[in-house]
Motif scaffolding. Structure first.
Motif, PDB file in Angstrom:
ATOM      1  N   PHE A  55       0.817  -1.204   0.000  1.00 30.26           N
ATOM      2  CA  PHE A  55       0.000   0.000   0.000  1.00 30.26           C
ATOM      3  C   PHE A  55       0.861   1.267   0.000  1.00 30.26           C
ATOM      4  N   LEU A  56       2.028   1.213   0.600  1.00 29.99           N
ATOM      5  CA  LEU A  56       2.947   2.353   0.487  1.00 29.99           C
ATOM      6  C   LEU A  56       3.349   2.555  -0.973  1.00 29.99           C
ATOM      7  N   ARG A  57       3.637   1.448  -1.636  1.00 24.30           N
ATOM      8  CA  ARG A  57       4.036   1.522  -3.042  1.00 24.30           C
ATOM      9  C   ARG A  57       2.859   1.992  -3.906  1.00 24.30           C
ATOM     10  N   ILE A  58       1.654   1.547  -3.599  1.00 18.88           N
ATOM     11  CA  ILE A  58       0.470   1.998  -4.340  1.00 18.88           C
ATOM     12  C   ILE A  58       0.311   3.512  -4.179  1.00 18.88           C
ATOM     13  N   TRP A  59       0.494   3.997  -2.961  1.00 18.99           N
ATOM     14  CA  TRP A  59       0.378   5.436  -2.699  1.00 18.99           C
ATOM     15  C   TRP A  59       1.383   6.227  -3.537  1.00 18.99           C
ATOM     16  N   HIS A  60       2.615   5.734  -3.599  1.00 17.69           N
ATOM     17  CA  HIS A  60       3.670   6.452  -4.306  1.00 17.69           C
ATOM     18  C   HIS A  60       3.642   6.231  -5.817  1.00 17.69           C
ATOM     19  N   ARG A  61       3.036   5.138  -6.270  1.00 16.32           N
ATOM     20  CA  ARG A  61       3.071   4.810  -7.701  1.00 16.32           C
ATOM     21  C   ARG A  61       1.703   4.778  -8.366  1.00 16.32           C
ATOM     22  N   ALA A  62       0.700   5.301  -7.732  1.00 13.89           N
ATOM     23  CA  ALA A  62      -0.645   5.286  -8.327  1.00 13.89           C
ATOM     24  C   ALA A  62      -0.653   5.988  -9.683  1.00 13.89           C
ATOM     25  N   ASN A  63       0.216   6.977  -9.853  1.00 13.39           N
ATOM     26  CA  ASN A  63       0.274   7.682 -11.133  1.00 13.39           C
ATOM     27  C   ASN A  63       0.814   6.797 -12.259  1.00 13.39           C
ATOM     28  N   MET A  64       1.408   5.649 -11.921  1.00 11.62           N
ATOM     29  CA  MET A  64       1.952   4.744 -12.940  1.00 11.62           C
ATOM     30  C   MET A  64       0.883   3.814 -13.516  1.00 11.62           C
ATOM     31  N   TYR A  65      -0.279   3.730 -12.849  1.00  4.96           N
ATOM     32  CA  TYR A  65      -1.349   2.888 -13.378  1.00  4.96           C
ATOM     33  C   TYR A  65      -1.963   3.587 -14.583  1.00  4.96           C
ATOM     34  N   ARG A  66      -2.128   2.838 -15.639  1.00  3.48           N
ATOM     35  CA  ARG A  66      -2.739   3.363 -16.858  1.00  3.48           C
ATOM     36  C   ARG A  66      -4.018   2.595 -17.156  1.00  3.48           C
ATOM     37  N   THR A  67      -5.100   3.317 -17.385  1.00  6.11           N
ATOM     38  CA  THR A  67      -6.358   2.692 -17.775  1.00  6.11           C
ATOM     39  C   THR A  67      -6.163   2.135 -19.180  1.00  6.11           C
ATOM     40  N   ASN A  68      -6.273   0.807 -19.299  1.00 13.23           N
ATOM     41  CA  ASN A  68      -6.004   0.169 -20.584  1.00 13.23           C
ATOM     42  C   ASN A  68      -7.033  -0.905 -20.912  1.00 13.23           C
ATOM     43  N   GLY A  69      -8.122  -0.939 -20.179  1.00 10.74           N
ATOM     44  CA  GLY A  69      -9.141  -1.945 -20.428  1.00 10.74           C
ATOM     45  C   GLY A  69      -8.967  -3.188 -19.587  1.00 10.74           C
ATOM     46  N   TYR A  70      -7.772  -3.379 -19.035  1.00 16.03           N
ATOM     47  CA  TYR A  70      -7.546  -4.515 -18.154  1.00 16.03           C
ATOM     48  C   TYR A  70      -7.974  -4.132 -16.744  1.00 16.03           C
TER      49      TYR A  70
END
Length: 181
Positions: A55-70
């Protein structure tokens, strides 16, 4: 709004630093992500620490998630699983410690597998897995569903580690092509 859209929305808000969105994401996904950690690490304390790190990594890297249909859960589960595997590799297996299943808290919400079955994607995945050679399908299941490491697969099959990696990469490419059709 579908659960997938809700999680994508929460991730985009987290990328902007929204603490309420982070809290909601934790509430919606922590039980499932904890079960991923527990499945890999087989130790409740280690799994809790891995979940916290995830969850720490999710907080810091949420901007790396890309909406791609998956599914965004795929991204979250992969991130969490990789953290758990890294912790497992660093600590090594502890044969003396057994998991007490009575300690595991049951989640009455439908899990990821139940959601996939409900949407019909599970059937497509099973059909595509059947198109792979049987030994490759087993490797995919052990690596990505059971949490076995490449080294464990190599040791179990007697096949070189790099060959296992190549087989898995090619099998995943075949699955992706089959699922896109």
């Amino acid at each position: 709004m579908t659960p997938q859209q809700e999680i994508e929305n929460l991730l985009s808000k987290i990328a902007l630093g929204d603490r309420n969105a982070f809290s909601l994401l934790y509430d919606r996904t922590s039980a499932k992500l904890f079960s991923v950690c527990l499945r890999v690490l087989k130790d409740r304390t280690e799994a809790e620490e891995a979940l916290q790190e995830a969850f720490l990594r999710i907080w810091h890297r949420a901007n790396m998630y890309r909406t791609n249909g998956y599914s965004p859960m795929t991204w979250l589960i992969t991130l969490t699983r990789n953290i758990a595997i890294d912790r497992y590799r660093k600590a090594g297996p502890k044969a003396s410690e057994k998991l007490d299943l009575a300690e595991v808290v049951a989640d009455d919400r439908p899990g990821p597998e139940a959601q996939v079955v409900a949407s019909g994607e599970r059937a497509r995945l099973e059909m595509c897995l059947k198109e792979l050679p049987a030994d490759r399908a087993v490797l995919i299941e052990r690596a990505y569903l059971d949490g076995d490491t490449y080294q464990q697969l190599s040791d179990a099959t007697g096949v070189k580690l790099n060959t296992i990696r190549t087989w898995l990469r090619r099998s995943l490419q075949q699955l992706r092509e089959c699922l896109v059709q």
